[in-house]
Design an enzyme around this catalytic site. Sequence first.
Site, mmCIF file in Angstrom:
data_model
loop_
_atom_site.group_PDB
_atom_site.id
_atom_site.type_symbol
_atom_site.label_atom_id
_atom_site.label_comp_id
_atom_site.label_asym_id
_atom_site.label_seq_id
_atom_site.Cartn_x
_atom_site.Cartn_y
_atom_site.Cartn_z
ATOM 1 N N HIS A 1 47.527 23.417 42.007
ATOM 2 C CA HIS A 1 47.393 22.812 40.671
ATOM 3 C C HIS A 1 47.371 21.286 40.770
ATOM 4 O O HIS A 1 47.753 20.588 39.834
ATOM 5 C CB HIS A 1 48.526 23.260 39.729
ATOM 6 C CG HIS A 1 48.396 24.697 39.324
ATOM 7 N ND1 HIS A 1 47.564 25.112 38.320
ATOM 8 C CD2 HIS A 1 48.973 25.819 39.817
ATOM 9 C CE1 HIS A 1 47.653 26.432 38.193
ATOM 10 N NE2 HIS A 1 48.494 26.889 39.098
ATOM 11 N N THR A 2 46.959 20.787 41.906
ATOM 12 C CA THR A 2 46.868 19.335 42.094
ATOM 13 C C THR A 2 45.438 18.840 41.890
ATOM 14 O O THR A 2 45.244 17.666 41.579
ATOM 15 C CB THR A 2 47.301 18.952 43.526
ATOM 16 O OG1 THR A 2 46.693 19.880 44.414
ATOM 17 C CG2 THR A 2 48.802 19.014 43.685
ATOM 18 N N ASP A 3 44.472 19.739 42.064
ATOM 19 C CA ASP A 3 43.065 19.284 42.036
ATOM 20 C C ASP A 3 42.720 18.618 40.702
ATOM 21 O O ASP A 3 42.201 17.500 40.672
ATOM 22 C CB ASP A 3 42.088 20.427 42.367
ATOM 23 C CG ASP A 3 42.290 21.682 41.537
ATOM 24 O OD1 ASP A 3 43.269 21.748 40.762
ATOM 25 O OD2 ASP A 3 41.457 22.602 41.656
ATOM 26 N N SER B 1 33.913 34.516 47.892
ATOM 27 C CA SER B 1 32.691 34.028 47.226
ATOM 28 C C SER B 1 32.240 32.701 47.837
ATOM 29 O O SER B 1 31.044 32.497 48.060
ATOM 30 C CB SER B 1 32.896 33.907 45.718
ATOM 31 O OG SER B 1 33.908 32.992 45.401
ATOM 32 N N SER C 1 23.234 44.131 51.083
ATOM 33 C CA SER C 1 24.671 43.969 51.300
ATOM 34 C C SER C 1 25.185 45.164 52.098
ATOM 35 O O SER C 1 25.187 46.288 51.603
ATOM 36 C CB SER C 1 25.401 43.891 49.948
ATOM 37 O OG SER C 1 26.777 44.165 50.149
ATOM 38 N N GLY D 1 38.609 38.930 46.387
ATOM 39 C CA GLY D 1 39.556 38.705 45.312
ATOM 40 C C GLY D 1 41.013 38.620 45.748
ATOM 41 O O GLY D 1 41.918 38.759 44.936
ATOM 42 N N ALA D 2 41.282 38.376 47.028
ATOM 43 C CA ALA D 2 42.665 38.296 47.505
ATOM 44 C C ALA D 2 43.143 36.851 47.611
ATOM 45 O O ALA D 2 44.258 36.586 48.049
ATOM 46 C CB ALA D 2 42.800 39.002 48.860
ATOM 47 N N GLY D 3 42.293 35.904 47.216
ATOM 48 C CA GLY D 3 42.715 34.504 47.245
ATOM 49 C C GLY D 3 42.228 33.737 48.458
ATOM 50 O O GLY D 3 42.621 32.595 48.671
ATOM 51 N N ASP E 1 37.337 25.332 47.729
ATOM 52 C CA ASP E 1 36.987 26.510 48.537
ATOM 53 C C ASP E 1 35.721 26.284 49.348
ATOM 54 O O ASP E 1 35.663 26.582 50.546
ATOM 55 C CB ASP E 1 36.792 27.735 47.630
ATOM 56 C CG ASP E 1 38.047 28.077 46.860
ATOM 57 O OD1 ASP E 1 39.095 27.438 47.114
ATOM 58 O OD2 ASP E 1 37.987 28.982 46.004
HETATM 59 P P1 ADP Z 1 37.357 35.637 45.888
HETATM 60 O O1 ADP Z 1 38.659 35.133 45.394
HETATM 61 O O2 ADP Z 1 37.529 36.489 47.109
HETATM 62 O O3 ADP Z 1 36.353 34.555 46.050
HETATM 63 P P2 ADP Z 1 35.638 36.327 43.736
HETATM 64 O O4 ADP Z 1 35.819 37.265 42.610
HETATM 65 O O5 ADP Z 1 35.453 34.889 43.448
HETATM 66 O O6 ADP Z 1 36.825 36.600 44.746
HETATM 67 O O7 ADP Z 1 34.337 36.752 44.556
HETATM 68 C C1 ADP Z 1 34.159 38.085 44.929
HETATM 69 C C2 ADP Z 1 32.688 38.442 44.741
HETATM 70 O O8 ADP Z 1 31.921 37.873 45.813
HETATM 71 C C3 ADP Z 1 32.452 39.932 44.838
HETATM 72 O O9 ADP Z 1 32.578 40.539 43.576
HETATM 73 C C4 ADP Z 1 31.020 39.993 45.347
HETATM 74 O O10 ADP Z 1 30.091 39.804 44.309
HETATM 75 C C5 ADP Z 1 30.956 38.784 46.274
HETATM 76 N N1 ADP Z 1 31.342 39.187 47.645
HETATM 77 C C6 ADP Z 1 32.400 38.752 48.352
HETATM 78 N N2 ADP Z 1 32.452 39.333 49.568
HETATM 79 C C7 ADP Z 1 31.391 40.148 49.637
HETATM 80 C C8 ADP Z 1 30.896 41.039 50.639
HETATM 81 N N3 ADP Z 1 31.510 41.191 51.818
HETATM 82 N N4 ADP Z 1 29.776 41.726 50.349
HETATM 83 C C9 ADP Z 1 29.142 41.578 49.156
HETATM 84 N N5 ADP Z 1 29.556 40.770 48.187
HETATM 85 C C10 ADP Z 1 30.670 40.051 48.413
HETATM 86 MG MG MG Z 2 35.878 33.204 44.476
#
Ligand code: ADP
Ligand code: MG
Length: 381
Positions: free
Chosen positions: A33-35, A125, A66, A119-121, A170
Amino acid sequence: MDIKLIRDKFAEHFATEGELYTSPGRINLIGEHTDYNGGFVFPGAIDKAMVAEIKPNGTEKIRAYSVDLQDYAEFGLNEEDKPAASWACYIFGVAREILKRGGVVKGFDTAFAGDVPLGAGMSSSAALESTYAFALNHIFNEDKIDKFELARIGQSTEHNYCGVKCGIMDQFASVFGKKGNLMRLDCLSMDFEYFPFDPEKFGYRLVLLDSVVKHELVGSPYNRRRESCERVAAMLGQETLRGATMEKLDAIKDNISDEDYMRARYVIGEEKRVLDVCAALEAGDLETVGERMYQTHWGMSKDYEVSCEELDLLATIAKECGVTGSRIMGGGFGGCTINLVKSGLYDAFIATAKEKFCAAYGHEPKVYDVVISDGASKLEI
Ligand code: ADP
Ligand code: MG
C-alpha cells in the site's frame, strides 16, 4: 515447467517450430500500500514463469493455444478484434498497446503455459503480459522498445483490455527481475535499484503460504484507504504521504479522525521499514529484515485493517515456530503470507502451519517455495 509439452502442442497445432520466450511471476518482500502513497515497493522475480513458443505466420491474425486451459483462440490485430476468452485478451492487449505506441506487430502463432499459480498473489497475469511484450519487441521491433515501456505495455493491457487498474510493480518486476536480487522501486520518481538478496546463501528460505481465502468486503475498502491517505497528505500540505514523519502526523492528530491517523501511521511506518530492510540486507542482517516483515503484518492488520483472521493466524503460527519474518503479501483481505524461514526450521514450520490452519478452517494452506530469479528473456533451445 514442461517445455516439451508446449513444443508438442505448438507442433500439433501449427505444424512448425517457433522460438521460446519466458517471463516470471513476482513476490514483494516489503512495501505494501505504498505505491499510491508515493513510497517504495521491493519486489523480486521468482522461479515460476510463463513460457510461450511463438512464430510469425505471415498473416494479420494471432492464433493462440493455451496449454494449461486447453483452449484455442484466433483473432485479428484491430481494436474491434478483441477475443472472447479472457486469457486471450492479455495477448491481444499487449499487441494492441505496442501498435498504439507506433510499434510493429504482425500475425503469429503461439502456444503457452506457466507455473505461476493463478490469482495467488504472484501475478500470473503480469508474467503472461511481459512474456508477450518482451517477445513481440524482439520479433517485430528489433528490441527497440525499452524495458520500462514493456512494463507499461503490460500495465496498460490490464487497464484497457482486462479491467484491472493495477500499478506498475508486477510488470516492472517481471521484466526487470534479476537472479539473487530484489528491486527497490521508488513509486514517485520511478527510479529503482537492485539489492542482492540470496537467502539460501545465509541458510534461509522464502516460502509463501496461501490461505486460499478471498474476502470481498462490503463497500470499497481499497478506495476508502486511499482517501484517508489523501486527506492526511492534504492536511500536511503534501501531494502524497511520501516523506511524512510521525512528528508531523502527531502535530495534526487532533484535526484528523482516528481512522485517518491509523492509516497514515501505517504508511509512514512502511516507508521507513522498506528503507530499513534495504539497509539490513546490505549489512547481511536477515533477522532485522524478518522483524520488519512482522511489523508490516501487524501494521496492516491493526492500523490499516486489511488483514483477516486466516492471515493473522498464519503470521501467529510463524512467530510461534520461530520463523524469522512473516507477513501478508499483497493488498490484503486474503491471499498469501510471505515467510522468511531458517532452512532448519522449514519442515517443522510447514507441518505445524498445515495442522493448525486445517484445525481452524478445515483446509490446509497451499505451500509455494520461491527463489529469486531472472526477468523476461528469450530461451535458447
Ligand atoms: P494473478 O494475481 O495471478 O495475476 P489475475 O486474476 O490478475 O491473477 O490473472 C489471472 C488470469 O491470467 C487468468 O484468469 C488467465 O486469464 C490469465 N492466466 C494466468 N496464467 C495463465 C495460464 N497459465 N494459462 C492461461 N491463462 C493464464
Ligand atoms: Mg494479475
